[in-house]
Every structure is written in structure tokens, then in C-alpha cells.
Design a protein around this motif. Structure first.
Motif, mmCIF file in Angstrom:
data_model
loop_
_atom_site.group_PDB
_atom_site.id
_atom_site.type_symbol
_atom_site.label_atom_id
_atom_site.label_comp_id
_atom_site.label_asym_id
_atom_site.label_seq_id
_atom_site.Cartn_x
_atom_site.Cartn_y
_atom_site.Cartn_z
ATOM 1 N N ARG A 206 0.818 -1.206 0.000
ATOM 2 C CA ARG A 206 0.000 0.000 0.000
ATOM 3 C C ARG A 206 0.854 1.258 0.000
ATOM 4 O O ARG A 206 0.479 2.284 -0.565
ATOM 5 C CB ARG A 206 -0.944 0.005 1.217
ATOM 6 C CG ARG A 206 -2.159 -0.854 1.027
ATOM 7 C CD ARG A 206 -3.095 -0.248 -0.030
ATOM 8 N NE ARG A 206 -3.892 -1.296 -0.702
ATOM 9 C CZ ARG A 206 -3.652 -1.744 -1.903
ATOM 10 N NH1 ARG A 206 -2.644 -1.295 -2.596
ATOM 11 N NH2 ARG A 206 -4.437 -2.648 -2.453
ATOM 12 N N ASN B 289 -1.870 2.389 -5.826
ATOM 13 C CA ASN B 289 -2.915 2.163 -6.827
ATOM 14 C C ASN B 289 -3.013 0.705 -7.274
ATOM 15 O O ASN B 289 -3.804 0.382 -8.164
ATOM 16 C CB ASN B 289 -2.657 3.049 -8.051
ATOM 17 C CG ASN B 289 -2.738 4.526 -7.709
ATOM 18 O OD1 ASN B 289 -3.572 4.944 -6.909
ATOM 19 N ND2 ASN B 289 -1.874 5.322 -8.315
ATOM 20 N N LYS C 59 2.948 0.902 -3.659
ATOM 21 C CA LYS C 59 2.072 0.866 -4.840
ATOM 22 C C LYS C 59 0.629 1.126 -4.407
ATOM 23 O O LYS C 59 -0.196 0.218 -4.362
ATOM 24 C CB LYS C 59 2.182 -0.481 -5.551
ATOM 25 C CG LYS C 59 3.575 -0.808 -6.067
ATOM 26 C CD LYS C 59 3.613 -2.160 -6.750
ATOM 27 C CE LYS C 59 4.991 -2.479 -7.274
ATOM 28 N NZ LYS C 59 5.427 -1.552 -8.312
ATOM 29 N N GLU D 234 -4.208 -2.867 -7.524
ATOM 30 C CA GLU D 234 -5.452 -3.555 -7.205
ATOM 31 C C GLU D 234 -5.165 -4.983 -6.751
ATOM 32 O O GLU D 234 -4.437 -5.710 -7.427
ATOM 33 C CB GLU D 234 -6.372 -3.585 -8.428
ATOM 34 C CG GLU D 234 -6.913 -2.228 -8.848
ATOM 35 C CD GLU D 234 -7.918 -1.667 -7.858
ATOM 36 O OE1 GLU D 234 -8.547 -2.477 -7.134
ATOM 37 O OE2 GLU D 234 -8.049 -0.440 -7.792
#
Length: 328
Positions: free
Chosen positions: A66, A71, A69, A73
Motif C-alpha cells: 500500500r 494504486n 504501490k 489492485e
């Protein structure tokens, strides 16, 4: 329940279904059932999770990802479970990283010892003799192997991930919001997409050459005659116990059933508040939104072991749901 959020095709175990139990005369289900495999029934899912799903994830790893990165998913979220196949570059790179680790841990100490013995017995300067033999191998073999292994470690921890390595293609998706199960071809195009109530879950049993039984869990479409199934076994490590495959199926049903909150597990925790049914449930029971993520790795390991011990002797699934009789 938020009817505007979920689509009409979403699976709801409290909804009346009028489906035909008759399947295509030539399809995957008939083929595997002839081999002695078993069909797992639909059921009203319980809150039990499979502790063998997503075993690679740890609370600390998710937090690091988190930060590095934000973004990125996850493969499993409040709307969709996405299973992908890594590209050939990743598979080759992973093999090189394993070889690099072996070279550093196993062969480098042995080679260093051999070079030391050579330098001792050979005439001339010890240092010059050692460097003469050691340096070329270190420069062209052990140093590249060490760099590849280091990069693999950093990639595993969420740092320094080259884009060309991580490209992948979808294998299948399960969508909670729509209730659709989608299988993809090797070129990335959709092979088929149908509601989950049109699938049968099958535990395929195949004896090995040693006489042991190997298992695979899959979804087979009941009506379209396709010989291609949804490989649910990719969610876990190979050859789990039969009871664990039942728990995986129960967990999938719980995830797809919009009358139930999301399964309470680490991978789904950060998106629980985005699913209306789950958010309402968590608010009602006062669930700690960071229950899993605030654990240390040792606490997380202990918690999973407690769950495994508690599950011993308990039913793996809830009461059977007869979707063909229009049960409510």
C-alpha cells in the motif's frame, strides 16, 4: 440491501431460482462425473473461511504494498475475484531467481573454498592466485546471479517491479456485483460468461502413479456444452484435503452471495467498507476495520491456526440449497 448497487444476475441464496437440473448431453460435467469425481452442492454459506487460500499474503506485506504501490489492485476485492496467468517472461525470471539463490547459497561457499585451497597449494602470492581464479567467476556468474535474486526479493516485498515482468492475462473472474463467472481464452478474449447459479462445482479426483489421490476443484457450466472449466484449485496450494476444498467452495459461495457479508479474511478486509451488505453488517456488529491488518505476522499465523483447530469436526458448508426446486 442496496438493489441499485447489485445487478439482477447477482447470486442471492434467499432468492427463488427456477433452474433445470438437466445438463447438456456432452459437456465437462458428465465427463468428470463418470471418472468418480463428486459434485459439491449449492448451500447457504457459513462464515467459515479456508485458511489455505492466499497463504502468501501477510499483514506486513499488504501494508508495504500500500505504501509503495497505492494504486495496485488486489487480485480479490469487494467486486471481483481475478485470477491471472503470468507471462512467459515472469516464469523465466522466477526460474532464474531460484537458480541465482542456489548459486549464492550453495555454490559460492564451495567455490570460495576451492579457490582458497588452490591459492594455498599453488606457488606464488596467495592473494594473486585467489583473485586469478575467483574474480572471473564472481564477475560473470555469481554477481549477476546475486543481482537477479536481490531483485526478486525486492519485487516480492513490493519494490522495484519492472512492468514487462508483471504483465499477465486473465484466466477467470468471479464478480460479486453481477454474479457472473467468466472464463478467458489464452489470447485474453472471453470464452464464456454465465451466472454462477448455472455452474456446478466439481471435485475432480485423479489417482497418481503412486496410488495416491490428487484433487482439483472446478466449476463446470451446466448447459452450454463447453469442455472448459473454471479452475478454482488455483486459489490454493495443490492437493489439499477434501474438507478444505469444501471450505473453499463455501467461501466462494459466501463471496458471491449478496445476502451475506464478504468472507472475513485478510485479502478482502481493506475493501469491506465498499460493499453495501458488508458495510452494513460490520457497522451492526462493530467489527474492527483493521482486525487482520494490524496483526503481526506471528499473531496472524497463530490466528489462522486457531481457526483450523476450531474447524476440526465442524461441517465445511451450510445447509444444502436446492436451486432447482425454487427454494427460498
Amino acid at each position: 440491501m442496496n438493489r441499485e448497487y447489485y445487478q439482477d444476475t447477482a447470486f442471492n441464496s434467499k432468492k427463488r431460482y427456477l433452474l433445470s437440473p438437466q445438463n447438456n448431453e456432452k459437456n465437462l460435467l458428465k465427463k468428470v462425473l463418470k471418472s468418480g469425481s463428486r459434485k459439491l452442492p449449492f448451500s447457504n454459506p457459513t462464515s467459515e473461511i479456508s485458511t489455505r487460500v492466499d497463504t502468501e499474503n501477510k499483514p506486513g506485506l499488504i501494508e508495504r504494498l500500500r505504501k509503495t504501490k497505492p494504486n495496485l489492485e488486489p487480485f480479490w476485492g469487494h467486486q471481483e475475484l481475478v485470477i491471472e496467468r503470468p507471462n512467459h517472461w515472469f516464469q523465466a525470471y522466477y526460474l532464474l531467481s531460484v537458480l541465482g539463490k542456489s548459486a549464492i547459497w550453495l555454490f559460492l561457499p564451495i567455490f570460495t573454498l576451492v579457490c582458497t585451497l588452490y591459492a594455498v597449494v599453488e606457488n606464488g602470492s596467495f592473494i594473486e592466485n585467489f583473485i586469478l581464479v575467483f574474480l572471473p567467476f564472481f564477475q560473470w556468474l555469481f554477481l549477476p546471479a546475486g543481482l537477479i535474486w536481490l531483485q526478486a526479493i525486492l519485487m516480492d516485498r513490493g519494490y522495484w517491479t519492472p512492468t514487462w515482468i508483471m504483465t499477465s492475462k486473465k484466466v477467470f473472474t468471479l464478480n460479486r456485483k453481477t454474479g457472473m463467472v467468466t472464463l478467458y481464452k489464452s489470447n485474453g478474449k472471453v470464452r464464456y460468461s454465465h451466472p454462477i447459479v448455472e455452474f456446478d462445482c466439481v471435485l475432480v479426483s485423479i489417482p497418481s502413479q503412486q496410488g495416491l489421490m490428487n484433487y482439483n476443484l472446478m466449476l463446470a457450466h451446466r448447459y452450454n456444452g463447453s469442455m472448459h472449466g473454471i479452475p478454482l484449485s488455483t486459489l490454493t496450494t495443490p492437493n489439499e484435503s477434501v474438507s478444505e476444498y469444501y471450505r473453499i467452495w463455501n467461501m466462494i459461495l459466501c463471496y458471491m452471495d449478496i445476502s451475506q457479508p464478504l468472507p472475513d479474511c485478510l485479502i478482502l478486509e481493506e475493501s469491506r467498507h465498499l460493499d453495501p451488505v458488508t458495510a452494513e453488517y460490520d457497522k451492526k456488529v462493530g467489527r474492527n476495520p483493521r482486525y487482520w491488518r494490524d496483526m503481526s505476522e506471528e499473531e496472524y499465523k497463530t490466528s489462522l491456526e486457531v481457526i483450523r483447530q476450531r474447524q476440526q469436526g465442524k461441517p465445511e458448508t451450510g445447509p444444502e440449497l436446492n436451486i432447482f426446486a425454487g427454494a427460498i
